[in-house]
Design a protein around this motif. Sequence first.
Motif, short mmCIF file in Angstrom:
data_model
loop_
_atom_site.label_atom_id
_atom_site.label_comp_id
_atom_site.label_asym_id
_atom_site.label_seq_id
_atom_site.Cartn_x
_atom_site.Cartn_y
_atom_site.Cartn_z
N LYS A 138 25.06 65.26 7.52
CA LYS A 138 23.80 65.96 7.77
C LYS A 138 22.63 64.97 7.80
O LYS A 138 21.75 65.04 8.66
CB LYS A 138 23.56 67.02 6.70
CG LYS A 138 22.45 68.01 7.03
CD LYS A 138 22.46 69.15 6.03
CE LYS A 138 21.45 70.23 6.43
NZ LYS A 138 21.80 70.86 7.72
N GLU A 139 22.65 64.02 6.87
CA GLU A 139 21.61 63.00 6.85
C GLU A 139 21.70 62.11 8.09
O GLU A 139 20.67 61.72 8.67
CB GLU A 139 21.73 62.15 5.58
CG GLU A 139 20.62 61.13 5.42
CD GLU A 139 20.75 60.33 4.13
OE1 GLU A 139 20.07 59.30 4.00
OE2 GLU A 139 21.54 60.75 3.25
N ALA A 140 22.92 61.80 8.50
CA ALA A 140 23.10 61.00 9.70
C ALA A 140 22.57 61.72 10.94
O ALA A 140 21.95 61.11 11.82
CB ALA A 140 24.58 60.66 9.88
N GLU A 141 22.77 63.05 10.99
CA GLU A 141 22.25 63.83 12.12
C GLU A 141 20.72 63.82 12.12
O GLU A 141 20.09 63.74 13.18
CB GLU A 141 22.78 65.26 12.06
CG GLU A 141 22.40 66.10 13.27
CD GLU A 141 22.97 67.50 13.22
OE1 GLU A 141 22.62 68.31 14.09
OE2 GLU A 141 23.77 67.79 12.29
N ALA A 142 20.12 63.87 10.93
CA ALA A 142 18.65 63.80 10.85
C ALA A 142 18.15 62.44 11.34
O ALA A 142 17.10 62.35 12.00
CB ALA A 142 18.21 64.04 9.41
N ILE A 143 18.90 61.38 11.04
CA ILE A 143 18.52 60.04 11.53
C ILE A 143 18.59 60.00 13.05
O ILE A 143 17.71 59.42 13.73
CB ILE A 143 19.45 58.97 10.91
CG1 ILE A 143 19.18 58.85 9.41
CG2 ILE A 143 19.26 57.62 11.59
CD1 ILE A 143 20.18 57.97 8.67
#
Length: 710
Positions: free
Chosen positions: A495-500
């Motif tokens: 999820k954090e990678a998608e936000a990046i």
Amino acid sequence: MLCTCSGQQFQFEENEMPQSPESLATRDFSVSGLSSKTGDWDSKFDDSQVDDVESTLKETLSLNYEEARALLGRLEYQRGNFDAALQVFQGIDIRGLRPRIIKAIAERTQHRKTRPKGENLQVNVMSMHSVSLLLEAILLKSKSLEQLCRHKDAALECKNILDIVEAAWPHGMPEGIRGESKLKDMLHKALELLPKLWKQAGFLEEAISAYRRALVRPWSLDLKRLASLQKDLATILLYGGAEVPLPPQFQQVWGHMIPTSNIEEAILLLLILMRKVAFQEINWDAEIMDHLIHALSLSGQFELLAGHVEQVLPGIYSRGERWYLLALCYSAAGLDDVALNILKKGLCHSERKHKLHLPSLLLGAKLCYKNPNHACEGTNFAMKAIEFTNNQEKHLRGVASHLLGVCYGYCARSSISDSQRLRLQSESLKSLHCAATIEKDCPEVIYSLGRENALQRNLNTAVESAIRYLDMVAGSSVSGWKLLALVVSAEQNFKEAEAIVDLAIDETGKMDHLDFLRLKALLQVAQEQPRNAIDTYRILLAMIQAQKELKSWSNNSEVKAVKDLETEAWLDLSFIYTKLESWTDSYVCLEKAKSVEIFSPKCWHATGMLLEAQSLHIDALVAYSVALSLEPDYVPSMVSIAAVLRMFGGKSLSLARSFVMNALRLEPTNHNAWLNLGYISKADGSLHQAADCFQAAYELRQSSPVHKFT
């Protein structure tokens, strides 16, 4: 002293009538060092000499008004009294005299060879000495205006000389005029001066026209002067910043090779100059080669440039410099292998007596850095470069250490031995840390350090390096955002990678959105959101189709990159539909991918996965085999073949093991390969080995990104 009416003669004493109606300017005039021959402007005069000249002029009483002003103006110019000289020259009515000057030039040169000896010209035709004297006056008036910083007025005055001569000689200087050194000298000085005056005045288009005007006709310029004009024109065409089309009257000079732009015209001029240099008609001029390199680089003619580098006579460049320039040319032309072979000449046995060329060593290491297949040769280049710096030139030492670290990393990933791989990985990080210590402000070094740590699964260090790299480039690097997102995904923070990725889409240009959209879809698949991923792929494919219709790609590499991305997008969709057991949709996506790139091993591997999902194992093996026939080292198909063979059991297990071991040799961090090796070991009864393989597969799976780092 001067007459009050322009063009009239002085009054003569009855016993002092001149023998000829021609003025004093037609004779050799020499008093106190003054000669009527033009071009003697550097002589210096004191007041007593000027008085003597004026007294002599009064006594001879044979100069007309304009000629007297021309002589006195010359004296004032030579003394540095430019204002006074300009005042004197202003009194000469060049416009009124222009027809007579043109007629005199044309008449005295038209039939010079055919005129019978002793035949006199018409009495009212101006002498050539008078013509030269008046043209000199115009030129000195122009130079006086130049000294007074009135460059536009100076250019207009200088242009009068060319207008007069061109009117008399519309086809250039006749053969018979070559003996008239004074007139020819005035013309040549005007041809050189006019474009310089226009440049000083800020009129680049007029300057270019003046250069072309000087070169379009045969003006009997010597080789050195002609080459200087050609070089100056090429320079202003390259760097002037003004696109000045070639007028039709100047196109005839080029024949069938009419340049279509200023850069093409400059290249042609520079090629002419290089030909003169090759035939030793003019001396070597390094600026000509520098301008040619710049011009051909702008037009992408790097192979042509390499040919001219090869034509340079020995002794101009050292052997190392010659290899280096040739390698640069071929590398810029996309022929990296040719460039690398040239650079190897500098390291061969026959070249050991010559001093190593540091830029060549660094270029060789960089070419190997670009191609992992030459990584071992790259380490050789880089180590020699480090030795050559000998703790001097810290910056170059840092560059060499950076290239050495990257090449060590490539060597490690292709190493067969585990011990050798670990040693090379350690050497890679050591060299990169050394480079980062020297080149603290170099973002590329930090990126390479982060990438190598990511490949070695040092994820915390990799994240720190990726963040630091993005800070150094102010978030403008696509590769930096990708690295950060992949490292975060390797930490299983999808999820954090998608936000990046969403942040990267906002920070980068539209042309870079395509790669990030695919990465976003892969992250959505990892989060078990197939419907969201399908929608993202639809947006991605729609954008690709729109760009294909607009033909918005500038070169072949961009076309190939988008073509590969389109293929991978269709294959990813096929994989999603295969997992959803939507066989029809999966087949449609596969056909779309094959329509883009039918000879891609990825397409045939995806076909095998679809067939295997439908329990068509024999057909799947055929598809995987086709993928390996297209690319023998394609690891995913090796692992899949091993998985199918493992299911058959019996004698197929040994064959399956060989496929898995080969896959692990090429890609030691492939968790699927370790998983299948565990199954094969368990089937063989090697339970401890199977447990170790399962443990390795689990740990690698927990640190695997959604897409390869490389």
